[in-house]
Design an enzyme around this catalytic site. Sequence first.
Site, PDB file in Angstrom:
ATOM      1  N   ARG A  90     -25.064  43.812  -1.255  1.00 23.71           N
ATOM      2  CA  ARG A  90     -23.967  43.324  -2.233  1.00 23.71           C
ATOM      3  C   ARG A  90     -24.347  41.961  -2.423  1.00 23.71           C
ATOM      4  NH1 ARG A  90     -17.895  43.783   0.153  1.00 23.71           N
ATOM      5  NH2 ARG A  90     -18.580  42.342   1.155  1.00 23.71           N
ATOM      6  N   LYS A 193     -19.232  38.847  -5.196  1.00 23.97           N
ATOM      7  CA  LYS A 193     -18.690  38.109  -4.295  1.00 23.97           C
ATOM      8  C   LYS A 193     -18.980  36.388  -4.497  1.00 23.97           C
ATOM      9  CE  LYS A 193     -17.042  38.159   0.657  1.00 23.97           C
ATOM     10  NZ  LYS A 193     -15.813  38.276   0.472  1.00 23.97           N
ATOM     11  N   GLU A 229      -6.321  44.319  -6.476  1.00 21.21           N
ATOM     12  CA  GLU A 229      -6.758  43.886  -5.014  1.00 21.21           C
ATOM     13  C   GLU A 229      -5.556  43.227  -4.277  1.00 21.21           C
ATOM     14  OE1 GLU A 229     -10.558  43.120  -3.797  1.00 21.21           O
ATOM     15  OE2 GLU A 229     -10.953  42.286  -5.870  1.00 21.21           O
TER      16      GLU A 229
HETATM   17  N1  PLP Z   1     -12.042  42.058  -1.633  1.00 18.52           N
HETATM   18  C1  PLP Z   1     -12.244  40.764  -1.775  1.00 18.52           C
HETATM   19  C2  PLP Z   1     -11.890  40.143  -2.875  1.00 18.52           C
HETATM   20  C3  PLP Z   1     -12.766  40.316  -0.710  1.00 18.52           C
HETATM   21  O1  PLP Z   1     -12.979  38.917  -0.562  1.00 18.52           O
HETATM   22  C4  PLP Z   1     -13.063  40.961   0.423  1.00 18.52           C
HETATM   23  C5  PLP Z   1     -14.097  40.527   1.568  1.00 18.52           C
HETATM   24  O2  PLP Z   1     -15.058  40.650   1.626  1.00 18.52           O
HETATM   25  C6  PLP Z   1     -13.009  42.360   0.688  1.00 18.52           C
HETATM   26  C7  PLP Z   1     -12.354  43.016  -0.514  1.00 18.52           C
HETATM   27  C8  PLP Z   1     -13.252  43.605   1.490  1.00 18.52           C
HETATM   28  O3  PLP Z   1     -14.576  43.686   1.419  1.00 18.52           O
HETATM   29  P1  PLP Z   1     -15.404  44.110   2.827  1.00 18.52           P
HETATM   30  O4  PLP Z   1     -14.703  45.210   3.446  1.00 18.52           O
HETATM   31  O5  PLP Z   1     -16.680  44.479   2.362  1.00 18.52           O
HETATM   32  O6  PLP Z   1     -15.241  42.840   3.550  1.00 18.52           O
HETATM   33  C1  COI Z   2     -14.058  38.999   4.255  1.00 16.49           C
HETATM   34  O1  COI Z   2     -13.169  39.919   4.598  1.00 16.49           O
HETATM   35  O2  COI Z   2     -15.165  38.934   5.172  1.00 16.49           O
HETATM   36  C2  COI Z   2     -13.725  37.845   3.278  1.00 16.49           C
HETATM   37  O3  COI Z   2     -14.552  37.495   2.787  1.00 16.49           O
HETATM   38  C3  COI Z   2     -12.277  37.241   3.259  1.00 16.49           C
HETATM   39  C4  COI Z   2     -12.563  35.972   2.897  1.00 16.49           C
HETATM   40  C5  COI Z   2     -12.841  35.379   1.721  1.00 16.49           C
HETATM   41  C6  COI Z   2     -11.527  34.845   3.835  1.00 16.49           C
END
Ligand code: PLP
Ligand code: COI
Length: 351
Positions: A90, A193, A229
């Site tokens: 990612r 991200k 989200e």
């Molecule tokens: N959505 C957003 C905007 C995020 O910043 C995150 C955190 O990383 C997630 C979803 C959840 O993603 P993940 O499960 O890969 O941490």
């Molecule tokens: C995560 O879940 O790892 C995130 O990136 C959240 C963070 C932006 C506070």
Amino acid sequence: MFQQTSKIVEMENIDWGKLPFGYLKTDFNVRSVFKNDAWCQLEVSDSEYIPVHIAATGLHYGQEAFEGMKAYRGKDGKVRLFRWIENAKRFQHSAKGVFMAEVPLELFHEAIVKAVKLNKRFIPPYGTGAALYIRPLLFGSGAEVGVKPASEYTFIVFVSPVGPYFKEGFNPVKIAVIRDSDRAAPLGTGTFKVGGNYAASMRGIAKAHNSGCGGPMYLNAKDKLYVDEIGSANFFAIINNTYTTPKSESILQSITNMSLIQLADDIGIKTERRPIAVDELESFEEVGACGTAAIITPIGEINDTEKNKVYRYCKDGKPGPISVKLYNTLVGIQYGYVPDKYGWTEIIELN
Ligand code: PLP
Ligand code: COI
């Protein structure tokens, strides 16, 4: 030139069970620079600062991306990473999205493992609910004034021990529907991200907090009819024994959500990725936010003030049965007490 502002907290003063999701200075971070079309060897630093060119594209044009993952100390004392390869991929997707040099998967792996090992005394003990958060970041550090990609990039990994993102932990949180600002546009940067998405989300977060809620619910930017989200986490809902989660072009593809879909399937629950209409909120049996930081955070209430509506879940104040099952399995795999049949975890040899 730079002064160290944060002091390393004395270990005996850390209350692991009460850690917030925040920054705590640790011993070392690791860095590499991309220049002349190649990545330099990783360097270890004990400084929290970086000298940055005043015209760096990361500063002016948001040419930046980051990741978020955790190292978990298990019941067996071993330290595990969870699906790091997905974060690495990612990270490359995000880099590509804003025209940055991609960090090779091996370099990413070397950097996160090194950062964890060098800071092993900060990996929270098992049973405290805390973990060592790993934050890889990448930004354009080369100078440009025109809007164009830099020719130099800096990659850093630092770590910080953290508790749950929502102070409620695995207890129901209140969420506010946001209609007067958007996090990301349909063909914009929502699937990357990148820092800009988080800057854009600050208005919604502030609004949610000001109304007494733990976080914002973003709707699709185009017509505000569908759920996107929950701030920095994906959204899921359970209806008729089906794990349902938004299909949208403007959300981050959460690795936690992807894992929950698999785990739900394993316990015989149907799964569906589809647009979720705001009008459906009324009919859901369980709803939650999921992500590395949020883990699974059950949602107890969704306030849609502009529509004069409040949706309530967890009527007895507790997370629903499917959320509990999914939480226990996910966390069990991460902390090593539920069999990891998909090989999602990697044990880090600390010595
Ligand atoms: N959505 C957003 C905007 C995020 O910043 C995150 C955190 O990383 C997630 C979803 C959840 O993603 P993940 O499960 O890969 O941490
Ligand atoms: C995560 O879940 O790892 C995130 O990136 C959240 C963070 C932006 C506070």
